[in-house]
Design an enzyme around this catalytic site. Structure first.
Site, PDB file in Angstrom:
ATOM      1  N   THR A 133       0.814  -1.212   0.000  1.00 28.60           N
ATOM      2  CA  THR A 133       0.000   0.000   0.000  1.00 28.60           C
ATOM      3  C   THR A 133       0.848   1.263   0.000  1.00 28.60           C
ATOM      4  OG1 THR A 133      -1.506   1.283   1.392  1.00 28.60           O
ATOM      5  CG2 THR A 133      -0.094  -0.257   2.532  1.00 28.60           C
ATOM      6  N   ASP A 134       0.277   2.339  -0.514  1.00 27.65           N
ATOM      7  CA  ASP A 134       0.982   3.630  -0.450  1.00 27.65           C
ATOM      8  C   ASP A 134       0.998   4.205   0.968  1.00 27.65           C
ATOM      9  OD1 ASP A 134      -1.694   4.386  -0.214  1.00 27.65           O
ATOM     10  OD2 ASP A 134      -1.659   5.820  -1.882  1.00 27.65           O
ATOM     11  N   GLU A 135       0.196   3.608   1.878  1.00 28.57           N
ATOM     12  CA  GLU A 135       0.151   4.138   3.251  1.00 28.57           C
ATOM     13  C   GLU A 135       1.474   3.955   3.986  1.00 28.57           C
ATOM     14  OE1 GLU A 135      -3.227   3.462   5.620  1.00 28.57           O
ATOM     15  OE2 GLU A 135      -4.631   3.671   3.966  1.00 28.57           O
ATOM     16  N   TYR A 158      -2.112  -0.451  10.988  1.00 29.73           N
ATOM     17  CA  TYR A 158      -2.204  -1.141   9.688  1.00 29.73           C
ATOM     18  C   TYR A 158      -1.000  -0.820   8.794  1.00 29.73           C
ATOM     19  CZ  TYR A 158      -3.272  -1.477   4.732  1.00 29.73           C
ATOM     20  OH  TYR A 158      -3.172  -1.718   3.383  1.00 29.73           O
ATOM     21  N   LYS A 162       2.111  -3.157   7.329  1.00 33.51           N
ATOM     22  CA  LYS A 162       2.432  -3.351   5.902  1.00 33.51           C
ATOM     23  C   LYS A 162       3.869  -2.907   5.624  1.00 33.51           C
ATOM     24  CE  LYS A 162       0.103  -4.650   2.930  1.00 33.51           C
ATOM     25  NZ  LYS A 162      -0.116  -6.031   2.423  1.00 33.51           N
TER      26      LYS A 162
END
Ligand code: DAU
Length: 351
Positions: A133-135, A158, A162
């Site tokens: 993810t870009d998060e 979260y 990741k």
């Protein structure tokens, strides 16, 4: 090629499997333990295909995962299984550490062991594709884009889990020579998304005449990617991406949350058979902000465009209309997806 897809009963994983079965000649082994967000009915159109098989296995279960590798002997892994909802990670981080960190570790070790058992030419061809993810990059200000070189700075349990899993994947490449590719995507939307995320929650709540919760002032920005565009990008990276490389995948569709919600309200005014809630904008309710809420995400997807020729085909306008239409035509799917599990209540406020 036989591809082991983890999390294939989830939103993005099922889109990948539908794409692999209907648009390629690859075979798929779907490994999924069917958590609250997993739903095999998302694969009804492809599950009778002889190139598809399913294993109900938890990716943290070392012995069961090894058994899957021994039975199916895949040439690639597309690892999508993950706990994905930021608000749930605030309420209960433990499942995120287990599935996203320990589960990824288990998949890496099983892949390494399995690869050693393959003939030399297949060892070279083997790929472990980690879908992320870009998060992991944290929050942007009003300017700038995430590139593959942006430093990691995750905000939520979260995104930290990741980020940890991305680091594990790169370490298994550098230390053990496992041939990996990584992708980091922006916010996905489209059919079959669990109605806890902003877009499907807004559509299903609007249909039920319930309040549409907008966190803070609704000024946070996300970059929206239609899930089938993402699935195409993932298969391109698996087939043609270079070992050790990372590719960012985004939709070139930045929107403020409040604009997304207002657009959905407009589409509901036009398309919903239920006229009683019109105008749906009256249902918008500003609520307490998410703790640690990232202000803005936006992806620079020029690398995957330049190196692999991928570009999103769906505009946000056309993709959102299709998505609203899909939810309106699939109310039964939504009801079954959330039955006894989630009734649209606010998540992620625990301190
Ligand atoms: O950027 C990729 C990420 O996008 C994925 O890695 C995550 O798995 C996925 O959940 C998504 O994360 P977000 O937190 O951005 O998605 P979510 O749909 O939860 O929220 C989108 C934005 O809308 C965010 O700024 C919070 C806001 N929001 C969300 C909900 C559920 C609201 O204003 N109201 C809501 O009810």
């Amino acid at each position: 090629m036989k591809i082991l897809v983890t999390g294939g009963a989830g939103f993005i994983g099922s889109a990948v499997i539908r794409h692999l079965i209907s648009k390629t000649q690859h075979s798929v082994v779907n490994v999924d333990c069917l958590t609250y967000a997993g739903n095999l009915s998302t694969l009804d159109h492809v599950s009778s295909n002889p190139r598809y098989s399913f294993e109900k296995v938890n990716i943290c279960d070392t012995a069961a995962v090894q058994g899957v590798f021994e039975r199916h002997r895949p040439l690639a892994v597309m690892h999508l299984a993950a706990e994905s909802h930021v608000d749930r990670s605030i309420d209960g981080p433990s499942a995120f550490i287990q599935t996203n960190v320990v589960g990824t570790y288990t998949m890496l070790e099983a892949s390494r062991r399995h690869r050693q058992s393959l003939p030399a030419d297949e060892q070279g061809a083997f790929r472990f594709h980690h879908i992320s993810t870009d998060e992991v990059y944290g929050s942007l200000g009003d300017e700038g884009l995430f590139t593959e070189k942006t430093s990691y700075d995750p905000s939520s349990p979260y995104s930290a889990s990741k980020a940890a899993s991305d680091h594990l994947v790169r370490a298994w490449n550098r230390t053990y020579g496992l041939p990996v590719v990584l992708t980091n995507c922006s916010n996905n939307y489209g059919p079959y998304q669990y109605p806890e995320k902003l877009i499907p929650l807004t559509i299903t709540s609007a249909l039920a005449g319930k309040p549409l919760p907008v966190y803070g002032k609704g000024e946070n920005v996300r970059d929206w990617l239609y899930v089938d565009d993402h699935a195409r990008a993932l298969v391109a990276v698996l087939e043609r991406g270079l070992v050790g490389e990372t590719y960012n995948i985004g939709g070139n569709s930045e929107r403020k949350n409040i604009d997304v919600v207002r657009t959905i309200c407009g589409l509901m005014d036009e398309l919903s058979p239920n006229t009683t809630n019109r105008p749906h904008e009256k249902l918008i309710t500003f609520v307490t902000d998410r703790p640690g809420h990232d202000h803005r995400y936006a992806i620079d997807a020029s690398k995957i465009h330049r190196d692999l020729g991928w570009t999103p085909e769906e505009s946000f306008t056309s993709g959102l209309r299709k998505t609203v239409q899909w939810y309106l035509s699939n109310e039964d799917w939504c009801r079954q997806a959330v039955a006894d599990r989630y009734s649209g209540e606010r998540l992620g406020l625990k301190s």
